[in-house]
Write a protein that holds these residues in place. Structure first.
Motif, PDB file in Angstrom:
ATOM      1  N   VAL A   1      43.751  86.075  55.945  1.00 16.89           N
ATOM      2  CA  VAL A   1      43.268  87.141  55.074  1.00 16.89           C
ATOM      3  C   VAL A   1      41.952  87.668  55.645  1.00 16.89           C
ATOM      4  O   VAL A   1      41.134  86.905  56.163  1.00 16.89           O
ATOM      5  CB  VAL A   1      43.078  86.683  53.614  1.00 16.89           C
ATOM      6  N   VAL A   2      41.779  88.985  55.565  1.00 16.51           N
ATOM      7  CA  VAL A   2      40.529  89.628  55.956  1.00 16.51           C
ATOM      8  C   VAL A   2      39.947  90.261  54.705  1.00 16.51           C
ATOM      9  O   VAL A   2      40.566  91.153  54.105  1.00 16.51           O
ATOM     10  CB  VAL A   2      40.743  90.692  57.049  1.00 16.51           C
ATOM     11  N   LEU A   3      38.774  89.802  54.310  1.00 14.64           N
ATOM     12  CA  LEU A   3      38.142  90.228  53.065  1.00 14.64           C
ATOM     13  C   LEU A   3      36.856  90.975  53.389  1.00 14.64           C
ATOM     14  O   LEU A   3      35.957  90.419  54.033  1.00 14.64           O
ATOM     15  CB  LEU A   3      37.822  89.013  52.187  1.00 14.64           C
ATOM     16  N   LEU A   4      36.760  92.220  52.944  1.00 15.04           N
ATOM     17  CA  LEU A   4      35.568  93.018  53.188  1.00 15.04           C
ATOM     18  C   LEU A   4      34.881  93.311  51.853  1.00 15.04           C
ATOM     19  O   LEU A   4      35.486  93.891  50.951  1.00 15.04           O
ATOM     20  CB  LEU A   4      35.916  94.337  53.885  1.00 15.04           C
TER      21      LEU A   4
ATOM     22  N   LEU B   1      35.753  86.929  56.643  1.00 16.49           N
ATOM     23  CA  LEU B   1      34.966  87.680  55.673  1.00 16.49           C
ATOM     24  C   LEU B   1      34.015  88.600  56.425  1.00 16.49           C
ATOM     25  O   LEU B   1      33.281  88.157  57.308  1.00 16.49           O
ATOM     26  CB  LEU B   1      34.173  86.723  54.779  1.00 16.49           C
ATOM     27  N   ILE B   2      34.043  89.883  56.066  1.00 20.06           N
ATOM     28  CA  ILE B   2      33.138  90.861  56.657  1.00 20.06           C
ATOM     29  C   ILE B   2      32.299  91.457  55.527  1.00 20.06           C
ATOM     30  O   ILE B   2      32.855  91.989  54.564  1.00 20.06           O
ATOM     31  CB  ILE B   2      33.895  91.979  57.396  1.00 20.06           C
ATOM     32  N   THR B   3      30.967  91.359  55.652  1.00 13.97           N
ATOM     33  CA  THR B   3      30.098  91.887  54.608  1.00 13.97           C
ATOM     34  C   THR B   3      29.114  92.893  55.184  1.00 13.97           C
ATOM     35  O   THR B   3      28.785  92.856  56.369  1.00 13.97           O
ATOM     36  CB  THR B   3      29.320  90.756  53.906  1.00 13.97           C
TER      37      THR B   3
ATOM     38  N   SER C   1      31.499  78.668  53.797  1.00 10.73           N
ATOM     39  CA  SER C   1      31.139  77.917  55.013  1.00 10.73           C
ATOM     40  C   SER C   1      32.359  77.604  55.869  1.00 10.73           C
ATOM     41  O   SER C   1      32.242  77.408  57.082  1.00 10.73           O
ATOM     42  CB  SER C   1      30.415  76.620  54.632  1.00 10.73           C
ATOM     43  N   SER C   2      33.544  77.559  55.257  1.00  8.04           N
ATOM     44  CA  SER C   2      34.765  77.243  56.007  1.00  8.04           C
ATOM     45  C   SER C   2      35.435  78.489  56.572  1.00  8.04           C
ATOM     46  O   SER C   2      36.390  78.388  57.330  1.00  8.04           O
ATOM     47  CB  SER C   2      35.748  76.484  55.112  1.00  8.04           C
ATOM     48  N   ALA C   3      34.946  79.662  56.185  1.00  7.09           N
ATOM     49  CA  ALA C   3      35.528  80.922  56.660  1.00  7.09           C
ATOM     50  C   ALA C   3      34.769  81.449  57.864  1.00  7.09           C
ATOM     51  O   ALA C   3      33.626  81.056  58.126  1.00  7.09           O
ATOM     52  CB  ALA C   3      35.501  81.961  55.543  1.00  7.09           C
ATOM     53  N   GLN C   4      35.397  82.334  58.615  1.00  6.00           N
ATOM     54  CA  GLN C   4      34.680  83.106  59.631  1.00  6.00           C
ATOM     55  C   GLN C   4      33.957  84.234  58.904  1.00  6.00           C
ATOM     56  O   GLN C   4      34.581  84.970  58.134  1.00  6.00           O
ATOM     57  CB  GLN C   4      35.649  83.685  60.653  1.00  6.00           C
ATOM     58  N   HIS C   5      32.673  84.346  59.139  1.00  5.62           N
ATOM     59  CA  HIS C   5      31.887  85.338  58.396  1.00  5.62           C
ATOM     60  C   HIS C   5      31.099  86.193  59.372  1.00  5.62           C
ATOM     61  O   HIS C   5      30.335  85.673  60.187  1.00  5.62           O
ATOM     62  CB  HIS C   5      30.938  84.642  57.417  1.00  5.62           C
ATOM     63  N   CYS C   6      31.290  87.496  59.261  1.00 10.50           N
ATOM     64  CA  CYS C   6      30.523  88.449  60.066  1.00 10.50           C
ATOM     65  C   CYS C   6      29.775  89.382  59.125  1.00 10.50           C
ATOM     66  O   CYS C   6      30.403  90.041  58.278  1.00 10.50           O
ATOM     67  CB  CYS C   6      31.437  89.244  60.985  1.00 10.50           C
ATOM     68  N   HIS C   7      28.457  89.429  59.254  1.00 13.48           N
ATOM     69  CA  HIS C   7      27.625  90.284  58.413  1.00 13.48           C
ATOM     70  C   HIS C   7      27.074  91.413  59.280  1.00 13.48           C
ATOM     71  O   HIS C   7      26.368  91.173  60.259  1.00 13.48           O
ATOM     72  CB  HIS C   7      26.473  89.463  57.818  1.00 13.48           C
ATOM     73  N   ILE C   8      27.424  92.654  58.928  1.00 13.79           N
ATOM     74  CA  ILE C   8      26.964  93.827  59.678  1.00 13.79           C
ATOM     75  C   ILE C   8      25.751  94.388  58.941  1.00 13.79           C
ATOM     76  O   ILE C   8      25.879  95.032  57.893  1.00 13.79           O
ATOM     77  CB  ILE C   8      28.086  94.866  59.817  1.00 13.79           C
ATOM     78  N   ASN C   9      24.588  94.142  59.478  1.00  8.03           N
ATOM     79  CA  ASN C   9      23.332  94.319  58.743  1.00  8.03           C
ATOM     80  C   ASN C   9      23.136  95.698  58.136  1.00  8.03           C
ATOM     81  O   ASN C   9      22.745  95.822  56.979  1.00  8.03           O
ATOM     82  CB  ASN C   9      22.141  93.995  59.648  1.00  8.03           C
TER      83      ASN C   9
ATOM     84  N   ARG D   1      32.860 101.145  61.907  1.00 13.23           N
ATOM     85  CA  ARG D   1      34.326 101.132  61.840  1.00 13.23           C
ATOM     86  C   ARG D   1      34.916 100.413  63.039  1.00 13.23           C
ATOM     87  O   ARG D   1      35.856  99.613  62.903  1.00 13.23           O
ATOM     88  CB  ARG D   1      34.861 102.561  61.750  1.00 13.23           C
ATOM     89  N   GLN D   2      34.374 100.691  64.213  1.00 15.44           N
ATOM     90  CA  GLN D   2      34.877 100.025  65.417  1.00 15.44           C
ATOM     91  C   GLN D   2      34.632  98.523  65.364  1.00 15.44           C
ATOM     92  O   GLN D   2      35.472  97.739  65.836  1.00 15.44           O
ATOM     93  CB  GLN D   2      34.233 100.637  66.651  1.00 15.44           C
ATOM     94  N   GLN D   3      33.518  98.110  64.812  1.00 11.00           N
ATOM     95  CA  GLN D   3      33.251  96.676  64.674  1.00 11.00           C
ATOM     96  C   GLN D   3      34.297  96.017  63.782  1.00 11.00           C
ATOM     97  O   GLN D   3      34.796  94.926  64.087  1.00 11.00           O
ATOM     98  CB  GLN D   3      31.844  96.456  64.110  1.00 11.00           C
ATOM     99  N   VAL D   4      34.638  96.685  62.675  1.00 15.95           N
ATOM    100  CA  VAL D   4      35.653  96.149  61.771  1.00 15.95           C
ATOM    101  C   VAL D   4      37.009  96.086  62.471  1.00 15.95           C
ATOM    102  O   VAL D   4      37.740  95.090  62.356  1.00 15.95           O
ATOM    103  CB  VAL D   4      35.738  97.006  60.493  1.00 15.95           C
TER     104      VAL D   4
END
Length: 286
Positions: A131-134, A222-224, A249-257, A269-272
């Motif tokens: 799952v990809v959650l934004l 997870l993308i925030t 903590s168990s998920a892959q998390h990317c935060h785009i500042n 958009r390209q990062q996502v």
């Protein structure tokens, strides 16, 4: 790449969807089903979902963009995001039937679509590999109050522009103070509850999101966004609740500042797109 419209029967509704199928490469065995949050339809803000699907197809990954009941070109009454299990189940089945090479799929959702996905996970489904959650939606009155105090009102109080407007007559002082007072009261009401009281709305959807994620055995990305109150509310929940923090903590998390809620620039958009593609590739390599 080919793009094809299909219609799906879900209860009394006819759901509209667009299939994106790679043609120049051997299609992967994992597809991406894009669930649309409200009040959007399958194109998405600034054509985000169209561009994501075309990017994935160009890289050998099939996808499907769905209008849920009552949205876009789909018939029926609009269902709240926490009542979309039937639509999601219908879409998963149809997506795999139209792409027989698929062994599993990734559910992808922004905002309340991400919340709908977590709720769907309460019913285990071996077809869902990831799952990809934004910026998941967990809006509750007390949590919104805390985020507003920390990320909105505090910044305004330290803003020169705010005080210039205040003393220049551009801001109604009484109105601003009333807003802050109401926010403080909402925050106080939350802390006056007993520790055993679950934090939920009338449908208990946040608790269902938590339970679904806890039951899920697959991978999560997870993308925030750094410039988004919805993301801040979700991250605040994860920070202050042990169960949510453990899942994060168990998920892959990317935060785009600097990103806003819908990742509206070309760079964001390209990062996502790249993060989504890389996530699918990880699943394929297992």
């Amino acid at each position: 790449m080919t793009e094809r419209y299909i219609s799906l029967a879900s209860g009394n509704a006819s759901l509209s969807a667009i299939l994106h199928t790679p043609t120049n490469t051997q299609p992967s065995q994992t597809g991406v089903l894009i669930i649309v949050g409200g009040p959007q339809y399958r194109v998405g803000s600034h054509r985000q979902f169209v561009k994501l699907s075309r990017y994935l197809a160009d890289n050998g990954i099939a996808s499907m963009r769905l209008d849920t009941s009552g949205m876009g070109d789909s018939s029926g009454s609009k269902a709240a995001f926490y009542q979309q299990d039937n639509d999601l189940e219908t879409a998963i089945t149809a997506f795999m039937q139209h792409n027989p090479q698929l062994k599993n799929l990734v559910l992808w959702g922004l905002c309340d679509a991400a919340s709908a996905i977590l709720i769907k996970l309460n019913k285990p489904d071996p077809r869902i590999a990831g799952v990809v959650l934004l910026n998941p939606w967990v809006r509750q009155q007390h949590s919104h109050a805390e985020v507003m105090l920390k990320h909105y009102y505090l910044k305004r109080l330290f803003s020169r522009q705010f005080w210039q407007k205040m003393f220049g007559g551009g801001v109604a002082l009484r109105h601003s103070l009333k807003d802050i007072w109401q926010t403080l009261q909402q925050r106080k009401a939350k802390h006056s509850r007993t520790a055993s009281t679950p934090e939920a709305n009338e449908q208990n959807y946040v608790q269902l999101m938590l339970q679904g994620w806890q039951r899920y055995q697959g991978k999560t990305l997870l993308i925030t966004s750094g410039n988004d109150l919805t993301a801040q509310e979700f991250l605040s929940l994860c920070q202050h609740d042990d169960s949510w923090r453990s899942l994060l903590s168990s998920a892959q998390h990317c935060h785009i500042n600097d990103a806003n809620h819908t990742f509206s620039t070309l760079l964001w958009r390209q990062q996502v797109e790249q993060l989504t593609f890389q996530f699918v590739q990880q699943l394929l390599s297992k």
